[in-house]
Design a protein around this motif. Structure first.
Motif, PDB file in Angstrom:
ATOM      1  N   LEU A 147      43.614  41.771  28.382  1.00 50.55           N
ATOM      2  CA  LEU A 147      42.424  41.935  28.145  1.00 50.55           C
ATOM      3  C   LEU A 147      43.084  41.201  26.934  1.00 50.55           C
ATOM      4  O   LEU A 147      42.589  40.076  26.099  1.00 50.55           O
ATOM      5  N   TYR A 148      44.217  40.790  26.431  1.00 48.23           N
ATOM      6  CA  TYR A 148      44.584  40.712  25.136  1.00 48.23           C
ATOM      7  C   TYR A 148      45.494  39.242  25.411  1.00 48.23           C
ATOM      8  O   TYR A 148      44.820  38.067  24.588  1.00 48.23           O
ATOM      9  N   VAL A 149      45.660  38.565  26.324  1.00 43.83           N
ATOM     10  CA  VAL A 149      46.135  37.474  26.744  1.00 43.83           C
ATOM     11  C   VAL A 149      45.239  36.748  27.192  1.00 43.83           C
ATOM     12  O   VAL A 149      44.801  35.625  26.704  1.00 43.83           O
ATOM     13  N   SER A 150      44.084  36.781  27.999  1.00 47.47           N
ATOM     14  CA  SER A 150      43.110  36.295  28.207  1.00 47.47           C
ATOM     15  C   SER A 150      41.916  35.792  26.386  1.00 47.47           C
ATOM     16  O   SER A 150      41.564  34.554  26.649  1.00 47.47           O
ATOM     17  N   GLN A 151      42.156  36.814  25.842  1.00 48.24           N
ATOM     18  CA  GLN A 151      41.687  36.727  24.270  1.00 48.24           C
ATOM     19  C   GLN A 151      41.963  35.231  23.274  1.00 48.24           C
ATOM     20  O   GLN A 151      41.550  34.110  23.261  1.00 48.24           O
ATOM     21  N   ASN A 152      43.570  35.508  23.833  1.00 43.14           N
ATOM     22  CA  ASN A 152      44.198  34.359  22.983  1.00 43.14           C
ATOM     23  C   ASN A 152      43.968  32.833  23.638  1.00 43.14           C
ATOM     24  O   ASN A 152      44.011  31.640  22.780  1.00 43.14           O
ATOM     25  N   GLN A 153      44.217  32.818  25.446  1.00 45.43           N
ATOM     26  CA  GLN A 153      43.511  31.535  25.970  1.00 45.43           C
ATOM     27  C   GLN A 153      42.645  31.563  25.463  1.00 45.43           C
ATOM     28  O   GLN A 153      42.550  29.926  25.328  1.00 45.43           O
ATOM     29  N   HIS A 154      41.233  32.579  25.230  1.00 49.35           N
ATOM     30  CA  HIS A 154      40.132  32.086  24.984  1.00 49.35           C
ATOM     31  C   HIS A 154      40.142  31.126  23.759  1.00 49.35           C
ATOM     32  O   HIS A 154      39.641  30.260  23.729  1.00 49.35           O
ATOM     33  N   ARG A 155      40.610  31.763  22.563  1.00 48.08           N
ATOM     34  CA  ARG A 155      40.294  31.381  21.745  1.00 48.08           C
ATOM     35  C   ARG A 155      41.167  29.539  21.168  1.00 48.08           C
ATOM     36  O   ARG A 155      40.516  29.035  20.361  1.00 48.08           O
ATOM     37  N   ALA A 156      42.695  29.731  21.685  1.00 47.94           N
ATOM     38  CA  ALA A 156      43.040  28.394  21.495  1.00 47.94           C
ATOM     39  C   ALA A 156      42.394  27.663  22.390  1.00 47.94           C
ATOM     40  O   ALA A 156      42.660  26.344  21.714  1.00 47.94           O
ATOM     41  N   LEU A 157      41.599  27.588  23.390  1.00 46.79           N
ATOM     42  CA  LEU A 157      40.372  26.638  24.081  1.00 46.79           C
ATOM     43  C   LEU A 157      39.468  26.821  23.332  1.00 46.79           C
ATOM     44  O   LEU A 157      38.821  25.363  23.153  1.00 46.79           O
ATOM     45  N   LEU A 158      38.626  27.191  22.639  1.00 43.69           N
ATOM     46  CA  LEU A 158      37.546  27.289  21.797  1.00 43.69           C
ATOM     47  C   LEU A 158      38.248  26.215  20.645  1.00 43.69           C
ATOM     48  O   LEU A 158      37.693  25.497  20.205  1.00 43.69           O
ATOM     49  N   SER A 159      38.991  26.526  20.068  1.00 44.51           N
ATOM     50  CA  SER A 159      39.789  25.808  18.877  1.00 44.51           C
ATOM     51  C   SER A 159      40.108  24.276  19.194  1.00 44.51           C
ATOM     52  O   SER A 159      39.948  23.613  18.705  1.00 44.51           O
ATOM     53  N   ALA A 160      40.465  23.807  20.131  1.00 44.22           N
ATOM     54  CA  ALA A 160      40.506  22.883  20.714  1.00 44.22           C
ATOM     55  C   ALA A 160      39.295  21.702  20.849  1.00 44.22           C
ATOM     56  O   ALA A 160      38.735  21.189  20.979  1.00 44.22           O
ATOM     57  N   THR A 161      39.002  23.130  21.990  1.00 44.83           N
ATOM     58  CA  THR A 161      37.510  22.097  21.689  1.00 44.83           C
ATOM     59  C   THR A 161      37.006  21.959  20.944  1.00 44.83           C
ATOM     60  O   THR A 161      36.028  20.954  20.463  1.00 44.83           O
ATOM     61  N   VAL A 162      36.741  22.850  19.190  1.00 46.21           N
ATOM     62  CA  VAL A 162      36.136  22.601  18.649  1.00 46.21           C
ATOM     63  C   VAL A 162      37.154  21.577  17.442  1.00 46.21           C
ATOM     64  O   VAL A 162      36.366  20.322  17.254  1.00 46.21           O
ATOM     65  N   ARG A 163      38.006  21.313  17.925  1.00 47.81           N
ATOM     66  CA  ARG A 163      39.167  20.195  16.841  1.00 47.81           C
ATOM     67  C   ARG A 163      38.727  18.758  17.923  1.00 47.81           C
ATOM     68  O   ARG A 163      38.255  17.877  17.439  1.00 47.81           O
ATOM     69  N   SER A 164      38.610  18.902  19.310  1.00 50.07           N
ATOM     70  CA  SER A 164      37.852  17.709  20.105  1.00 50.07           C
ATOM     71  C   SER A 164      36.932  17.039  19.486  1.00 50.07           C
ATOM     72  O   SER A 164      36.180  15.877  19.930  1.00 50.07           O
ATOM     73  N   SER A 165      35.655  18.240  19.070  1.00 49.86           N
ATOM     74  CA  SER A 165      34.036  18.039  19.041  1.00 49.86           C
ATOM     75  C   SER A 165      34.283  17.655  17.580  1.00 49.86           C
ATOM     76  O   SER A 165      33.544  16.105  17.232  1.00 49.86           O
ATOM     77  N   GLY A 166      35.210  16.930  16.067  1.00 53.07           N
ATOM     78  CA  GLY A 166      35.823  16.640  15.277  1.00 53.07           C
ATOM     79  C   GLY A 166      35.842  15.327  15.362  1.00 53.07           C
ATOM     80  O   GLY A 166      35.239  14.298  14.503  1.00 53.07           O
ATOM     81  N   LEU A 176      28.946  15.211  11.312  1.00 50.99           N
ATOM     82  CA  LEU A 176      30.228  15.026  11.130  1.00 50.99           C
ATOM     83  C   LEU A 176      30.906  16.562  10.517  1.00 50.99           C
ATOM     84  O   LEU A 176      31.896  17.225  10.683  1.00 50.99           O
ATOM     85  N   MET A 177      30.205  16.408   9.089  1.00 53.19           N
ATOM     86  CA  MET A 177      30.291  17.315   7.817  1.00 53.19           C
ATOM     87  C   MET A 177      30.060  18.752   8.837  1.00 53.19           C
ATOM     88  O   MET A 177      30.995  19.372   8.229  1.00 53.19           O
ATOM     89  N   GLN A 178      28.775  18.639   9.699  1.00 62.97           N
ATOM     90  CA  GLN A 178      28.624  20.244  10.694  1.00 62.97           C
ATOM     91  C   GLN A 178      30.789  20.710  11.717  1.00 62.97           C
ATOM     92  O   GLN A 178      31.745  21.086  11.542  1.00 62.97           O
ATOM     93  N   SER A 179      30.824  19.577  12.047  1.00 59.58           N
ATOM     94  CA  SER A 179      32.482  19.778  12.614  1.00 59.58           C
ATOM     95  C   SER A 179      33.033  19.724  11.979  1.00 59.58           C
ATOM     96  O   SER A 179      33.962  20.580  12.093  1.00 59.58           O
ATOM     97  N   VAL A 180      33.285  19.222  10.305  1.00 64.65           N
ATOM     98  CA  VAL A 180      34.158  18.964   9.381  1.00 64.65           C
ATOM     99  C   VAL A 180      34.405  20.605   9.329  1.00 64.65           C
ATOM    100  O   VAL A 180      34.945  21.963   9.282  1.00 64.65           O
ATOM    101  N   ALA A 181      33.095  21.424   9.118  1.00 59.02           N
ATOM    102  CA  ALA A 181      32.632  22.984   8.854  1.00 59.02           C
ATOM    103  C   ALA A 181      33.764  24.123   9.800  1.00 59.02           C
ATOM    104  O   ALA A 181      33.715  25.150   9.642  1.00 59.02           O
ATOM    105  N   TYR A 182      32.860  23.333  10.946  1.00 61.73           N
ATOM    106  CA  TYR A 182      33.598  24.384  12.342  1.00 61.73           C
ATOM    107  C   TYR A 182      34.888  24.581  12.465  1.00 61.73           C
ATOM    108  O   TYR A 182      35.470  25.186  12.659  1.00 61.73           O
ATOM    109  N   ASN A 183      35.283  23.476  11.843  1.00 61.80           N
ATOM    110  CA  ASN A 183      37.010  23.509  11.804  1.00 61.80           C
ATOM    111  C   ASN A 183      37.422  23.997  10.623  1.00 61.80           C
ATOM    112  O   ASN A 183      38.438  25.110  10.696  1.00 61.80           O
ATOM    113  N   GLU A 184      36.792  23.727   9.309  1.00 60.93           N
ATOM    114  CA  GLU A 184      37.184  24.988   7.890  1.00 60.93           C
ATOM    115  C   GLU A 184      37.134  25.971   8.426  1.00 60.93           C
ATOM    116  O   GLU A 184      38.618  26.867   8.703  1.00 60.93           O
TER     117      GLU A 184
END
Lengths: 135, 566
Positions: B19-38, B149-157
């Motif tokens: 579960l710990y590994v899965s959560q870490n992977q999911h969080r990393a994917l989410l971070s990548a996606t948010v950064r891509s959306s920006g 763009l500003m919302q994307s910036v807020a998400y990334n922050e």
């Protein structure tokens, strides 16, 4: 039979034979029977001995019973002297119950038997019973 | 149960890790996606800014090249808009979803502009107003893209903030879960260990208790006045003897005389199925020559964890001697009672001798034929032999019984006993019938005179029964029967004297149970008869039959002489 005749009844064959032989040797007429019925038959046939000497117990029969039957016979057929000889230890009182003139206890000396019988036949008083019981 | 708990704990531990590994992977994917959306929002906003700049350049210095560059910028801007709402990265932004229709409206506007630009001439007077009009027409698009763009910036922050928080605070939950799992595991191992320790303590205590019981048992066996011998059935080796047993042979189990004692005990205790088991009664000659009476039993036992044979022996010599003396007293009492009959029987040959002596003397004095005298002397000799037989019989009967068993002829013993009381029966006018359907070779095992005493007792009792009931002895008959059934001989003594009282028939073999007067019986005859028969491994029973009593003795047949020869 004359005054010196005797009928000896005993199922002890050797004893009866020796007694008969002794009395014969002393001038007596003797008849020996080994059973009570044989003796009774001889008496009823008119043997009429002057003395009857019988064992108290003769095979399956009682010598006392033989004596009792003899006592019931006609007087002329009855022996004048009736003597019983027995191997049993008997007391004087018991001896008196047999209604015999003598009761000798084995082993008795045949001389004593003969003298006792002869004394009674001659009219003398019978010897004392103690002597007979001692044999 | 502990194994199940350990497996469960390990399962939880693995599940927590996964579960710990899965959560870490999911969080990393989410971070990548948010950064891509920006990046998508930034590209759209950048293209809008570049397009506005190209509008300014074209309106300041209109030229064909400028118009073409403007068309190129408009096409790029147009291509960026669908990426906002058709891509996973774009859809991640709420503002994109909210402005989807607006964006699609501006796609139509931009398409119209792109289509109209080739028709414009740099020099035509209407071109500049048209460009200005178009510039203002797409200006709202710039504000929408700026908002996205500003919302994307807020998400990334926000992601950046969380990442910093996570970096600042280590993974508490997994560690907590790991701690809990580890604690559970330790607790389970501790509990399991505790239980094992408890079990070990219980086993140790039980073992100590068993050892104590064994020690106590051994101490009791050592102190018991009963000889106790443990024999290994493999080779009949002595494994254990207590002091009482040692007194019978020797303290050393290696002493060769043990073999003899064990063999005799096994022979005495063999049951009907040939097994070494059951009670025993036997005589044993000690190594120093002393003869002792032994009673006891043989049985199987688990000793030192293995099946072995236990022999228990009690020295009953004193009791046995007392029993034998009692039997002797009873015999002498019977003998005294029979004295009259014996005297009568002895008087018969004596009377013949007396008469024969008188006749012989007469023959000698008259110098008769010597052969006649010899005949008399032979007769006297015969009668002396007859008298001797009677005195021998009395001496034999009066002899102290021994405890030595042997084989003897059943028929001969019964005839001797019957002969001994025959004169009494004759005197009492009782007929004795012998119905002996057994071979003279049929042998019994025991002490012959004691067995004869049993038969004599029964015959004397039968005679006394007629006396006590004043029976008509002319009809009296006592029958002695003997027959063989299987491996047993059955001897019956039956009278017709009226039978035994029903109220005492159950106790007839008990000591001191008697119906006779004190001067006629001790009340021990039948009790001793039962003991004698029991010692011969037989039984004796009493029953009332028609008109009388019947005593039945059943004894095992030893063997016949014929069998011995065979």
């Amino acid at each position: 039979m004359d005054d010196r005749s005797i009928l000896i009844v005993d199922d002890e064959i050797e004893l009866a034979e020796e007694l008969g032989e002794f009395f014969v040797s002393m001038g007596w007429q003797a008849k020996v029977c080994f059973t009570a019925p044989a003796a009774m038959a001889a008496l009823e046939d008119g043997l009429a001995p002057s003395c009857l000497l019988t064992d108290l117990r003769i095979a399956d029969h009682d010598g006392a019973e033989l004596v009792a039957r003899v006592r019931k016979m006609p007087k002329h057929l009855q022996p004048k002297v009736v003597a019983i000889i027995t191997g049993h230890v008997v007391s004087e009182t018991e001896a008196a119950d047999f209604h015999a003139d003598f009761l000798f206890v084995k082993p008795v000396d045949p001389v004593i038997v003969m003298e006792g019988v002869e004394r009674l036949l001659s009219g003398a008083p019978a010897p004392d019973r103690e002597a007979m019981l001692r044999g | 149960m502990p194994a199940a708990l350990i497996v469960t704990t390990l399962g939880l531990f693995l599940a927590t890790g996964m579960l710990y590994v899965s959560q870490n992977q999911h969080r990393a994917l989410l971070s990548a996606t948010v950064r891509s959306s920006g990046w998508v929002a930034y590209q759209a906003q950048l293209e809008y800014v570049k397009t506005q700049s190209q509008f300014d350049i074209t309106m300041l210095r209109p030229s064909r090249r400028a118009l073409d560059e403007l068309q190129f910028r408009l096409e790029l801007l147009r291509s960026r808009l669908p990426l906002l709402y058709d891509s996973d990265e774009g859809r991640l932004l709420q503002e994109v979803a909210a402005q989807k229709e607006v964006l699609q409206h501006y796609e139509v506007v931009l398409d119209a502009l792109i289509d109209s630009l080739p028709g414009l001439s740099p020099t035509a007077p209407g071109t500049l107003p048209s460009l200005r009009s178009a510039f203002y027409e797409i200006e709202p698009l710039g504000r929408v893209l700026q908002k996205v763009l500003m919302q994307s910036v807020a998400y990334n922050e926000e992601i950046f903030r969380r990442e910093r928080e996570v970096a600042a605070s280590p993974a508490v939950v997994p560690f907590a879960l790991l701690f809990v799992s580890g604690t559970c595991l330790v607790a389970i191992l501790f509990m399991d260990g505790r239980r094992d320790r408890q079990r070990l303590a219980e086993v140790t205590a039980a073992k100590a208790e068993v050892t104590a019981v064994q020690d106590n048992l051994r101490a009791i066996i050592e102190a018991m006045p009963i000889g106790t011998i443990i024999v290994d059935p493999a080779g009949d080796q002595v494994r254990f003897i207590n002091p009482s047993a040692a007194a019978l042979v020797d303290p050393s189990p290696e002493h060769p005389e043990w073999k003899r004692l064990i063999r005799l005990a096994f022979e005495a205790a063999v049951d009907e199925n040939g097994r070494r088991s059951g009670s025993l009664s036997m005589a044993f000659t000690k190594p120093r020559g002393e003869i002792v009476s032994l009673r006891g039993a043989v049985c199987g036992v688990i000793w030192e964890g293995r099946p072995q044979i236990l022999i228990l022996l009690t020295d009953t010599s004193r009791m046995r001697n007392a029993e034998l003396q009692l039997m002797q007293a009873a015999k002498l009492a019977t003998l005294g009672e029979m004295a009259t009959a014996i005297a009568h029987e002895l008087n018969q040959p004596l009377a013949v001798i007396k008469m024969a002596v008188a006749n012989a003397r007469r023959l000698v004095l008259s110098e008769a034929d010597p052969e006649a005298v010899t005949t008399k002397l032979d007769r006297i000799g015969t009668q002396v032999d007859r008298a001797k037989r009677i005195t021998d019989q009395v001496r034999r009967y009066a002899r102290m019984p021994s405890d030595q068993s042997g084989s003897f002829s059943c028929r001969h013993a019964v005839e001797l006993a019957a002969g001994f009381v025959a004169e009494q029966y004759r005197a009492a006018g009782i007929r004795m019938a012998l119905d002996m359907d057994i071979s003279p070779d049929l042998m019994l095992t025991g002490e012959q005179t004691m067995f004869e005493q049993v038969i004599v007792n029964l015959l004397v009792n039968a005679r006394d029964a007629y006396d006590s009931k004043k029976h008509d002895t002319r009809q009296a008959q006592v029958t002695v029967r003997a027959r063989v059934t299987d491996a047993e001989v059955v001897i019956e003594v039956e009278d017709d004297a009226g039978g035994i009282r029903e109220d005492i028939i159950g106790q007839i073999f008990d000591p001191f149970c008697t119906t006779k007067s004190a001067d006629k019986g001790t009340g021990l005859g039948l009790s001793m008869a039962r003991n004698v028969v029991r010692d011969m491994n037989g039984t004796i029973a009493a029953a009332n039959v028609e008109g009388g009593a019947r005593f039945t003795i059943t004894l095992p047949v030893a063997r016949t002489q014929t069998q011995d020869v065979a």
